[in-house]
Each structure stands twice: as C-alpha cells, then as structure tokens.
Design an enzyme around this catalytic site. Sequence first.
Site, mmCIF file in Angstrom:
data_model
loop_
_atom_site.group_PDB
_atom_site.id
_atom_site.type_symbol
_atom_site.label_atom_id
_atom_site.label_comp_id
_atom_site.label_asym_id
_atom_site.label_seq_id
_atom_site.Cartn_x
_atom_site.Cartn_y
_atom_site.Cartn_z
ATOM 1 N N MET A 31 0.682 -1.327 0.012
ATOM 2 C CA MET A 31 0.150 -0.222 -0.167
ATOM 3 C C MET A 31 1.115 1.278 0.115
ATOM 4 S SD MET A 31 -3.338 -0.850 2.153
ATOM 5 C CE MET A 31 -2.766 -0.716 3.644
ATOM 6 N N LEU A 34 6.441 3.018 1.925
ATOM 7 C CA LEU A 34 7.312 1.695 1.885
ATOM 8 C C LEU A 34 8.715 2.007 3.095
ATOM 9 C CD1 LEU A 34 7.767 0.919 -2.094
ATOM 10 C CD2 LEU A 34 6.337 -0.002 -0.284
ATOM 11 N N GLY A 37 11.186 -3.065 5.707
ATOM 12 C CA GLY A 37 10.416 -4.443 5.730
ATOM 13 C C GLY A 37 10.199 -4.575 4.294
ATOM 14 N N HIS A 38 9.536 -3.757 3.396
ATOM 15 C CA HIS A 38 9.166 -4.058 2.150
ATOM 16 C C HIS A 38 10.393 -4.084 1.361
ATOM 17 C CE1 HIS A 38 5.865 -1.282 3.483
ATOM 18 N NE2 HIS A 38 5.027 -2.113 2.758
ATOM 19 N N ARG A 188 3.022 2.767 9.957
ATOM 20 C CA ARG A 188 2.257 3.208 11.097
ATOM 21 C C ARG A 188 3.249 3.956 12.148
ATOM 22 N NH1 ARG A 188 -3.239 1.973 10.532
ATOM 23 N NH2 ARG A 188 -3.471 0.373 9.064
HETATM 24 O O1 PAF Z 1 -0.082 -5.832 3.763
HETATM 25 C C1 PAF Z 1 -0.483 -4.726 3.089
HETATM 26 O O2 PAF Z 1 0.029 -4.022 2.709
HETATM 27 C C2 PAF Z 1 -1.927 -4.976 2.354
HETATM 28 O O3 PAF Z 1 -2.939 -5.499 3.458
HETATM 29 C C3 PAF Z 1 -2.011 -5.616 1.202
HETATM 30 C C4 PAF Z 1 -1.408 -6.942 1.174
HETATM 31 C C5 PAF Z 1 -1.281 -4.999 -0.004
HETATM 32 C C6 PAF Z 1 -3.136 -5.521 0.482
HETATM 33 O O4 PAF Z 1 -3.959 -4.157 0.544
#
Ligand code: PAF
Length: 254
Positions: A31, A34, A37-38, A188
Amino acid sequence: MPRIITTVAEWRDRRAVHRTAGRSVGFVPTMGALHAGHAALFAAARRDNDVVLASVFVNPTQFDEKNDFELYPRTLERDTTLMAEKGVDVVFAPSVAEMYPNGTRYAVTESEYSRELCGAHRPGHFNGVLTVVMKLLQIADAERAYFGEKDYQQLQLVRGLAEAFSLPTEIIACPIVREPDGLALSSRNARLSPAERALAPQFFHILTTAPTAAAAAAALAAAGFIVDYVEDRAGRRLGAVRLGQTRLIDNVPR
Ligand code: PAF
C-alpha cells in the site's frame, strides 16, 4: 527507474511477453509508504525471479475507519526511488476505479479466522484484504508472491485463499524486519509521538519474555499500552496494542 503502469491491460501485455520469453515474475503487493520491511520483500522477489512487479494501492475496502484511510501516507515518488534501488522492474499503481470496476458488488469473504484476533477488532478488514489480494494475484499472474510475517494473520488468510481457490501463485513468507531496539517496522510507526516511539519497543520485549499470553497482556497494560489482544496460537504469540492514535501489531515464536 521502474516503469509505472496504472492499468490492468498494460500489465497483461507485458506479462504475455515475459511468458513467451520464459521469464518468471515475482509479485510484491503493497500500500506504499515503503520501509525496510518492504525492501526485504523486494530483495526476496529479486533473488527468486526474472521480473519483479510491485503494486502500490491504498485499498479502501480494508480500512474499517474512514479517517485511517484518508490519513494513510501516499508517497509514490519516494516509494519509486526505493523500488528502483531494490531492483523492482514494474510498479502497478492503479486507481480505485481500475481495481473496483463494478464497485464492491463482488467480494471474497472468509467466515471464521478472519473474525478472530485483529478481525474481532477491525470488522470487515480481512474481507477487504482478501478481496484486493484475490484481484491483485489474478492481475499479476505471477509465479510467486511475497508477504511479510509481521501481518501474520493476513499471511495465513492469504495462504488459505490461495488454497481455497487453487491459485497457481506460490505464497512466500518473509521474516519480520525490526528496528535495532526490537520494534517491528511498519508504515504506522511514523505516526508515533517521540514518547510513544520510546515506549513502543516494550511491545516486542514483553511479547517475547512474558511467561503466558495473559501475563503479556497485563504487563503491556501496566506499561501504558491499550491492549486489543495477546494470544498464543499454533506456536506463535500474536498481539495488537494501541499507543495513542496508532495501532501496532506484532508476533513472536513461542
Ligand atoms: O499488507 C498490506 O500492505 C496490504 O494488506 C496488502 C496485502 C497490500 C493488501 O492491500
């Protein structure tokens, strides 16, 4: 820089070319907003696949509070720089209309586990997640998709979704990435005040060291957290707490 595309049709065209050329695709749904972790998910996808596709879509149907959806950080420019560094090839950043062409008439629901733990405190959240993940997995048409273990209940529900609907994409779990003081990385965390940020690592430490889930919940409450739940399930201790306006989740092996 990765190529940014906004329509399903554009990705379908590219996917067909990759398939003909025998190239595997690794998919990382996000979402945005970033963090490291991403970055670990992108690195895993880069390691395993020829092409890395990431999506950036703030999914309205998984927010149980309108305010939370509106306040969710949208930082596509900065996110694209991180994705470039981590070797993402294509970013799928669709509009809400592109993802929900017939509104919310069609949806995926799960009727048991999605209502427990976080689901008990965020009604409808996991059905929104499962619906968008189903759509994204269908669109991405990837060999593999990568999800973080921080959202442990989400990961288990996505695995269940893939099994229930015989989805061909392999679901790969990636370990939680933590700050040096133990706090699990989350978009967050940026919302925590300095005092809340100083307290936040206690969440991980108490989850890890308390002898029982009930003892962990009591210690967290005594430390100043509002506790949504702490539960031991199948070899893991899962918890969710609130610090001011911010909800934190975490889990540790038991
Ligand atoms: O974990 C997230 O960032 C969201 O829940 C996801 C998997 C991208 C779905 O919107």
